[in-house]
Design a protein around this motif. Structure first.
Motif, short mmCIF file in Angstrom:
data_model
loop_
_atom_site.label_atom_id
_atom_site.label_comp_id
_atom_site.label_asym_id
_atom_site.label_seq_id
_atom_site.Cartn_x
_atom_site.Cartn_y
_atom_site.Cartn_z
N ASP A 50 0.84 -1.19 0.00
CA ASP A 50 0.00 0.00 0.00
C ASP A 50 0.89 1.25 0.00
O ASP A 50 1.08 1.89 1.04
CB ASP A 50 -0.91 -0.01 1.23
N PRO A 51 1.44 1.61 -1.16
CA PRO A 51 2.36 2.76 -1.20
C PRO A 51 1.72 4.07 -0.73
O PRO A 51 2.33 4.81 0.04
CB PRO A 51 2.80 2.82 -2.66
N MET A 52 0.50 4.35 -1.18
CA MET A 52 -0.14 5.61 -0.79
C MET A 52 -0.42 5.66 0.70
O MET A 52 -0.16 6.67 1.36
CB MET A 52 -1.44 5.81 -1.58
N GLY A 53 -0.94 4.56 1.25
CA GLY A 53 -1.22 4.51 2.68
C GLY A 53 0.03 4.61 3.52
O GLY A 53 0.04 5.26 4.57
N THR A 54 1.10 3.97 3.04
CA THR A 54 2.37 4.01 3.77
C THR A 54 2.97 5.41 3.77
O THR A 54 3.43 5.90 4.80
CB THR A 54 3.36 3.00 3.16
N LEU A 55 2.96 6.06 2.61
CA LEU A 55 3.47 7.42 2.52
C LEU A 55 2.66 8.36 3.42
O LEU A 55 3.22 9.27 4.05
CB LEU A 55 3.43 7.91 1.08
N LYS A 56 1.35 8.14 3.51
CA LYS A 56 0.51 8.97 4.38
C LYS A 56 0.92 8.80 5.84
O LYS A 56 1.02 9.77 6.59
CB LYS A 56 -0.96 8.60 4.20
N LYS A 57 1.19 7.55 6.25
CA LYS A 57 1.63 7.30 7.62
C LYS A 57 2.98 7.97 7.89
O LYS A 57 3.21 8.52 8.97
CB LYS A 57 1.73 5.80 7.89
N LEU A 58 3.87 7.91 6.91
CA LEU A 58 5.18 8.56 7.07
C LEU A 58 5.02 10.07 7.18
O LEU A 58 5.67 10.72 8.00
CB LEU A 58 6.09 8.20 5.90
N SER A 59 4.14 10.61 6.34
CA SER A 59 3.90 12.05 6.39
C SER A 59 3.34 12.47 7.75
O SER A 59 3.74 13.49 8.31
CB SER A 59 2.91 12.44 5.28
N GLU A 60 2.44 11.66 8.28
CA GLU A 60 1.88 11.94 9.61
C GLU A 60 2.96 11.84 10.69
O GLU A 60 2.83 12.44 11.76
CB GLU A 60 0.74 10.97 9.90
N GLY A 61 4.02 11.09 10.41
CA GLY A 61 5.15 10.97 11.32
C GLY A 61 6.22 12.01 11.08
O GLY A 61 7.36 11.85 11.53
N GLU A 62 5.88 13.06 10.34
CA GLU A 62 6.75 14.22 10.09
C GLU A 62 7.84 13.96 9.06
O GLU A 62 8.80 14.71 8.94
CB GLU A 62 7.37 14.75 11.38
N VAL A 63 7.70 12.91 8.27
CA VAL A 63 8.65 12.66 7.19
C VAL A 63 8.30 13.58 6.02
O VAL A 63 7.16 13.61 5.57
CB VAL A 63 8.60 11.19 6.73
N LYS A 64 9.28 14.33 5.55
CA LYS A 64 9.06 15.26 4.44
C LYS A 64 9.88 14.92 3.21
O LYS A 64 9.54 15.36 2.10
CB LYS A 64 9.37 16.69 4.89
N HIS A 65 10.97 14.18 3.37
CA HIS A 65 11.82 13.82 2.24
C HIS A 65 12.04 12.31 2.24
O HIS A 65 12.35 11.72 3.29
CB HIS A 65 13.16 14.53 2.31
N VAL A 66 11.85 11.70 1.10
CA VAL A 66 12.05 10.26 0.97
C VAL A 66 13.00 9.97 -0.19
O VAL A 66 13.21 10.80 -1.07
CB VAL A 66 10.72 9.51 0.74
N GLU A 67 13.56 8.78 -0.15
CA GLU A 67 14.42 8.28 -1.23
C GLU A 67 13.84 6.95 -1.69
O GLU A 67 13.62 6.05 -0.88
CB GLU A 67 15.85 8.08 -0.71
N HIS A 68 13.58 6.83 -2.99
CA HIS A 68 12.91 5.62 -3.47
C HIS A 68 13.88 4.45 -3.64
O HIS A 68 15.09 4.61 -3.77
CB HIS A 68 12.16 5.90 -4.78
N ALA A 69 13.30 3.25 -3.65
CA ALA A 69 14.03 2.02 -3.91
C ALA A 69 13.21 1.13 -4.82
O ALA A 69 13.27 -0.09 -4.74
CB ALA A 69 14.34 1.29 -2.61
#
Length: 306
Positions: A50-69
């Motif tokens: 669930d990429p969208m749901g996971t990114l939403k959880k990260l965003s809620e955890g104050e993550v603003k920058h990600v690096e893809h794999a």
């Protein structure tokens, strides 16, 4: 490296960071924007389901920058560059860097140019908003082939020129074999750094991958090659009950709970290594939820870097 990690890299031909934009740090180059991010391989299973749901959880955890794999068939986690950029924008997130393996086959020797497939890779990276295109692997048949290595390092520099034309920079990410593989009077890591143009090819130093391999001491490497490490994968390591992620008895853990001298490494990276992009990656969790680990790691890094 354990078999699942190695297979992930080989089979997908890509591998495998973020808090809010950080102000320039006292020990950082004031001309460089310092960012704290999270490598999405840390939450690889959740991103697969669930990429969208996971990114939403990260965003809620104050993550603003990600690096893809995950970049396969011109898609990031199943989305086109335009679609994935919108998802990130809607969550107030950015993706300054990403991992996609470049091989010798991405250069067309007859045309003396990159293949269309690799050109599309660079196009998509620019479209999604990357500033760095990072290749995190080097095929085994090249590692001790001196002529092949020389040609491949020329390809690195050419890719640096290609990325520069798109407003980005090409980079390389180490594992452990670079330090244990002898090339001439040094090791493979020495060869890579001595045969690439630092203005075209950035280095992303993974301080966890290298630990436990011959010469894999981050502080020593930073002192040996000052100003060469624009990006860093920040990890901590503990003794593993199995063979560990890299196959030599250690696995990653929550920052500050392992045996690496992280504060000293971060200080050296900022003051001497030229590092401006700090990317958290944790691959083992000791029974904890990976997303919870990200949140803990992120707060620890923010505390240390501020």
């Amino acid at each position: 490296m354990n078999s699942s990690r190695r297979n992930f890299i080989k089979n997908s031909a890509m591998v495998v960071a973020g808090a809010a934009l950080m102000p320039d740090l006292a020990l950082a180059d004031p001309k460089k924007i310092t960012r704290l991010g999270v490598q999405l391989y840390t939450v690889r299973d959740a991103m697969g389901k669930d990429p969208m749901g996971t990114l939403k959880k990260l965003s809620e955890g104050e993550v603003k920058h990600v690096e893809h794999a995950n970049y396969i068939d011109r898609k990031f986690y199943g989305y086109t560059a335009k679609e994935f950029k919108k998802i990130l924008n809607d969550l107030s997130m950015q993706m300054p860097s990403g991992h996609t393996v470049m091989t010798a086959h991405d250069w067309d020797t007859d045309k003396k140019d990159f293949t269309d497939k690799w050109k599309y890779t660079i196009d998509d990276a620019a479209e999604v908003g990357q500033r760095y295109v990072i290749s995190p692997w080097l095929d085994e048949d090249l590692r001790t082939n001196l002529d092949g290595l020389k040609r491949f390092m020329e390809q690195f520099n050419k890719c640096g020129e290609l990325c520069k034309a798109h407003g980005m920079k090409f980079g390389y990410h180490n594992h452990d074999f670079e330090f244990g593989t002898k090339v001439g009077d040094g090791n493979l890591f020495d060869f890579i750094l001595n045969n690439t143009d630092p203005s075209l090819v950035a280095q992303q130093l993974d301080i966890g991958n290298m630990y436990g391999s011959p010469g894999g001491i981050a502080l020593d490497v930073i002192n040996k090659y000052p100003d060469r490490f624009e990006l860093m994968h920040v990890k901590d390591e503990i003794k593993s009950s199995t063979n560990g992620e890299m196959g030599h008895g250690f696995e990653s853990t929550i920052l500050g709970q392992g045996i690496l001298p992280l504060k000293d490494i971060l200080k050296a990276a900022r003051k001497k290594g030229g590092t401006s992009q700090f990317i958290i990656e944790q691959e083992s969790y000791q029974g904890k939820d990976p997303i919870d680990c990200v949140k803990i790691d992120l707060q620890i890094m923010k505390k240390w870097l501020f």
